[in-house]
Motif scaffolding. Structure first.
Motif, PDB file in Angstrom:
ATOM      1  N   GLN A 151       0.816  -1.206   0.000  1.00  0.00           N
ATOM      2  CA  GLN A 151       0.000   0.000   0.000  1.00  0.00           C
ATOM      3  C   GLN A 151       0.859   1.269   0.000  1.00  0.00           C
ATOM      4  N   TRP A 152       2.009   1.222   0.689  1.00  0.00           N
ATOM      5  CA  TRP A 152       2.877   2.407   0.661  1.00  0.00           C
ATOM      6  C   TRP A 152       3.440   2.617  -0.742  1.00  0.00           C
ATOM      7  N   TYR A 155       0.720   4.117  -2.768  1.00  0.00           N
ATOM      8  CA  TYR A 155       0.542   5.516  -2.374  1.00  0.00           C
ATOM      9  C   TYR A 155       1.644   6.386  -2.976  1.00  0.00           C
ATOM     10  N   ARG A 158       1.157   7.250  -6.592  1.00  0.00           N
ATOM     11  CA  ARG A 158       0.174   8.310  -6.786  1.00  0.00           C
ATOM     12  C   ARG A 158       0.745   9.660  -6.356  1.00  0.00           C
ATOM     13  N   TYR A 210      -5.184   7.386  -2.158  1.00  0.00           N
ATOM     14  CA  TYR A 210      -3.974   6.920  -1.485  1.00  0.00           C
ATOM     15  C   TYR A 210      -3.564   5.542  -1.993  1.00  0.00           C
ATOM     16  N   PHE A 211      -4.482   4.593  -1.986  1.00  0.00           N
ATOM     17  CA  PHE A 211      -4.235   3.262  -2.546  1.00  0.00           C
ATOM     18  C   PHE A 211      -5.573   2.539  -2.647  1.00  0.00           C
TER      19      PHE A 211
END
Length: 267
Positions: A151-152, A155, A158, A210-211
């Motif tokens: 997820q990081w 993120y 993006r 964000y994700f």
């Protein structure tokens, strides 16, 4: 160009080492009559003269600047070819390629920076967009905590493409959702109702800035919003009890889509 006056009689292997090209490439250029060795040994092995090597140097140079082999042959052998024009055209293509590579390099720099910093905004820009209560150390703290997760990475990808205007749009969408959640509580909207479910879906859409957020992950977030003092203070600051109400709304929406909140995992 090196002095090749004493180069008569060089083997394919020796020429390969001198020019930094493969033996296979030399054999291919020989086969297509682009650069042929002028000599042969009694056993039939190719031998290159200094003149052959001079031509090979030109082939290598033209190939390095991106000319195709057919074009190289025309430049070397066709007296009607506008050599200067061909080189100028290739120079234009090289300049365009350099510009594209520079843009790619700039994009990679932003991606690296986003992975390391989390947000490519100054402290002043962050305060202007997210308000005075925003913690500018938050992205760095999030990286410390989640930097090894998928997820990081999503993120950061993006964040690397966003400037102040894009982040302002994210902040506005989040603020709009917060207002809508507060108004839903004021209107006694029940978790599990169509209106509450629409708000839960809207949360997933806003959070996708964000994700990507699955319903199971949303359940985990809903629980964190209620249990984490920082998140709970944010939502309960909008309306007392909003963190708990939203968690129940997320759980109800999850059940409607076949997800058991009691067993939901971050996946």
């Amino acid at each position: 160009m090196p002095d090749d006056t004493a180069a008569d009689g060089l083997t394919v292997g020796e020429v390969s080492k001198r020019l930094g090209v493969t033996v296979r490439a030399l054999h291919h250029w020989d086969e297509i009559d682009l650069a042929r060795p002028s000599l042969r040994t009694a056993a039939g092995y190719r031998l290159y003269t200094s003149g052959d090597l001079e031509r090979l140097h030109r082939v290598v140079v033209y190939r390095e600047i991106g000319l195709g082999l057919d074009r190289i042959a025309a430049v070397l052998d066709d007296t009607t070819t506008d050599v200067t024009g061909a080189l100028r055209a290739q120079r234009t293509q090289v300049a365009e390629r350099i510009e594209r590579l520079q843009q790619l390099g700039d994009g990679l720099d932003r991606m690296i920076d986003a992975h390391e910093r989390g947000m490519l905004l100054t402290v002043e820009q962050q305060a202007s967009i997210f308000g005075p209560r925003w913690n500018p150390d938050g992205p760095a703290e999030a990286r410390q905590r989640y930097g090894d997760t998928t997820q990081w990475r999503q993120y950061a990808e993006r964040a690397a493409t966003r400037g102040p205007e894009e982040w302002q749009a994210v902040a506005d969408a989040t603020a709009g959702l917060d207002r809508a959640l507060g108004e839903a509580m004021d209107g006694d909207v029940a978790p599990g109702s169509p209106e509450a479910n629409r708000l839960v879906e809207r949360h997933r859409e806003v959070f996708s800035a964000y994700f990507p957020l699955t319903r199971q992950m949303q359940v985990c977030l809903g629980r964190m919003y209620e249990a984490d003092p920082g998140f709970a203070a944010h939502y309960d600051g909008i309306r007392p009890g909003l963190a708990r109400w939203f968690r129940h709304a997320v759980d109800a929406a999850a059940r409607a889509h076949g997800v058991d909140p009691d067993t939901a995992a971050w996946e």
